[in-house]
Design a protein around this motif. Sequence first.
Motif, PDB file in Angstrom:
ATOM      1  N   ALA A   1      35.993  48.991  25.981  1.00  0.00           N
ATOM      2  CA  ALA A   1      34.615  49.084  26.466  1.00  0.00           C
ATOM      3  C   ALA A   1      34.027  47.688  26.651  1.00  0.00           C
ATOM      4  O   ALA A   1      34.149  46.826  25.785  1.00  0.00           O
ATOM      5  CB  ALA A   1      33.769  49.888  25.487  1.00  0.00           C
ATOM      6  N   ASP A   2      33.380  47.477  27.797  1.00  0.00           N
ATOM      7  CA  ASP A   2      32.682  46.227  28.092  1.00  0.00           C
ATOM      8  C   ASP A   2      31.277  46.608  28.547  1.00  0.00           C
ATOM      9  O   ASP A   2      31.033  46.854  29.723  1.00  0.00           O
ATOM     10  CB  ASP A   2      33.417  45.453  29.187  1.00  0.00           C
ATOM     11  CG  ASP A   2      32.754  44.103  29.489  1.00  0.00           C
ATOM     12  OD1 ASP A   2      31.838  43.710  28.728  1.00  0.00           O
ATOM     13  OD2 ASP A   2      33.150  43.470  30.480  1.00  0.00           O
TER      14      ASP A   2
ATOM     15  N   SER B   1      42.213  49.118  40.337  1.00  0.00           N
ATOM     16  CA  SER B   1      43.467  48.568  40.847  1.00  0.00           C
ATOM     17  C   SER B   1      44.568  49.570  40.524  1.00  0.00           C
ATOM     18  O   SER B   1      44.326  50.544  39.807  1.00  0.00           O
ATOM     19  CB  SER B   1      43.755  47.209  40.199  1.00  0.00           C
ATOM     20  OG  SER B   1      44.133  47.375  38.842  1.00  0.00           O
ATOM     21  N   PRO B   2      45.780  49.351  41.028  1.00  0.00           N
ATOM     22  CA  PRO B   2      46.867  50.283  40.716  1.00  0.00           C
ATOM     23  C   PRO B   2      47.154  50.409  39.222  1.00  0.00           C
ATOM     24  O   PRO B   2      47.805  51.367  38.800  1.00  0.00           O
ATOM     25  CB  PRO B   2      48.064  49.681  41.449  1.00  0.00           C
ATOM     26  CG  PRO B   2      47.465  48.908  42.574  1.00  0.00           C
ATOM     27  CD  PRO B   2      46.194  48.349  42.020  1.00  0.00           C
ATOM     28  N   HIS B   3      46.646  49.459  38.427  1.00  0.00           N
ATOM     29  CA  HIS B   3      46.955  49.464  36.995  1.00  0.00           C
ATOM     30  C   HIS B   3      45.730  49.646  36.101  1.00  0.00           C
ATOM     31  O   HIS B   3      45.867  49.710  34.882  1.00  0.00           O
ATOM     32  CB  HIS B   3      47.652  48.149  36.618  1.00  0.00           C
ATOM     33  CG  HIS B   3      48.876  47.870  37.434  1.00  0.00           C
ATOM     34  ND1 HIS B   3      50.026  48.600  37.312  1.00  0.00           N
ATOM     35  CD2 HIS B   3      49.102  46.931  38.394  1.00  0.00           C
ATOM     36  CE1 HIS B   3      50.940  48.134  38.155  1.00  0.00           C
ATOM     37  NE2 HIS B   3      50.401  47.129  38.825  1.00  0.00           N
ATOM     38  N   ILE B   4      44.528  49.739  36.696  1.00  0.00           N
ATOM     39  CA  ILE B   4      43.299  49.839  35.896  1.00  0.00           C
ATOM     40  C   ILE B   4      42.404  50.957  36.420  1.00  0.00           C
ATOM     41  O   ILE B   4      42.089  51.019  37.609  1.00  0.00           O
ATOM     42  CB  ILE B   4      42.498  48.517  35.910  1.00  0.00           C
ATOM     43  CG1 ILE B   4      43.302  47.380  35.286  1.00  0.00           C
ATOM     44  CG2 ILE B   4      41.181  48.696  35.157  1.00  0.00           C
ATOM     45  CD1 ILE B   4      43.542  47.536  33.796  1.00  0.00           C
ATOM     46  N   ILE B   5      41.984  51.853  35.501  1.00  0.00           N
ATOM     47  CA  ILE B   5      40.997  52.881  35.805  1.00  0.00           C
ATOM     48  C   ILE B   5      39.692  52.486  35.122  1.00  0.00           C
ATOM     49  O   ILE B   5      39.697  52.059  33.965  1.00  0.00           O
ATOM     50  CB  ILE B   5      41.449  54.263  35.299  1.00  0.00           C
ATOM     51  CG1 ILE B   5      42.738  54.687  36.000  1.00  0.00           C
ATOM     52  CG2 ILE B   5      40.361  55.314  35.542  1.00  0.00           C
ATOM     53  CD1 ILE B   5      43.307  55.997  35.481  1.00  0.00           C
ATOM     54  N   VAL B   6      38.577  52.624  35.844  1.00  0.00           N
ATOM     55  CA  VAL B   6      37.270  52.234  35.311  1.00  0.00           C
ATOM     56  C   VAL B   6      36.379  53.460  35.159  1.00  0.00           C
ATOM     57  O   VAL B   6      36.296  54.294  36.066  1.00  0.00           O
ATOM     58  CB  VAL B   6      36.580  51.203  36.232  1.00  0.00           C
ATOM     59  CG1 VAL B   6      35.149  50.946  35.766  1.00  0.00           C
ATOM     60  CG2 VAL B   6      37.366  49.903  36.259  1.00  0.00           C
ATOM     61  N   VAL B   7      35.723  53.555  34.006  1.00  0.00           N
ATOM     62  CA  VAL B   7      34.758  54.624  33.755  1.00  0.00           C
ATOM     63  C   VAL B   7      33.390  53.982  33.566  1.00  0.00           C
ATOM     64  O   VAL B   7      33.156  53.280  32.572  1.00  0.00           O
ATOM     65  CB  VAL B   7      35.123  55.456  32.511  1.00  0.00           C
ATOM     66  CG1 VAL B   7      34.133  56.608  32.332  1.00  0.00           C
ATOM     67  CG2 VAL B   7      36.554  55.972  32.594  1.00  0.00           C
TER      68      VAL B   7
END
Length: 255
Positions: free
Chosen positions: A166-167, A133-139
């Motif tokens: 981390a999830d 999303s515009p506010h979340i980066i996922v690795v």
Amino acid sequence: MAVSVNLLRPLLCKPLLQQLRCPVVAASRLNTVSLCPRTSLPSACYRFYATKKAKAKAKGAAAKVSINSALVEDIIDLNEVNMDMNAVLDGLKEDFTRNLSIRTSPGALDHIVVTTQDGKFPLNQLGQISMKSPHIIVVNMSSFPEATAAATHALRESSMNLNPEADGTVIKVAVPKVTREHRENLSKLAKQFSNKAKDSVRRVRSNAITQVKKAKEGHSEDTIHLVEKQIQQVADRVTLDIDKLLSAKTKELLG
């Protein structure tokens, strides 16, 4: 007495410089009776002085030296010295691009270095980075799940003011707000990077000068001095480029 003055007046009316250059002609005119009008004035002599700017430019041009590398290759490889110093400047540009971005984007995380048991790797070689999303980066670390903890630590310890969570094998990174404090911190970091780059330039210069001094035997003092001066010129130029780069980056960060 009046006649004598009238005879000398034409000579007195001539420019002094002309009299000095043509003494024979001036002397011969003493024998002629030619009156000079009382309204005539001697020609003015002008002297033009160089401005401070012109003097400084001339001084700088005189101080600059250039030596054919082939002529001193048995003393030092000047091309290699130049390349080493330019490499420092290129490294600083890369540090600025990787670590001093105002707005965090997926690409900004690519080169964060992750230390694992097998060595150090860029984050983008261990995980898949995307914008959720515009506010979340996922690795996504599913390809190397054992490196998830190390990647999370690297993200948190980076200079980008990140707070990763981390999830499982997925690391979520909230995009930080661009605050004035954040901008100022990045500006301070830019200064630190620049100082380190200048230290590296000084080390390259010092090592080069040491190498030149060891090669004094068989070479004139003038040659050694000119080589050292050219090395200093390269160091001065790269240092100036570092200052210019820092100034531009600071302006960009602080607005």
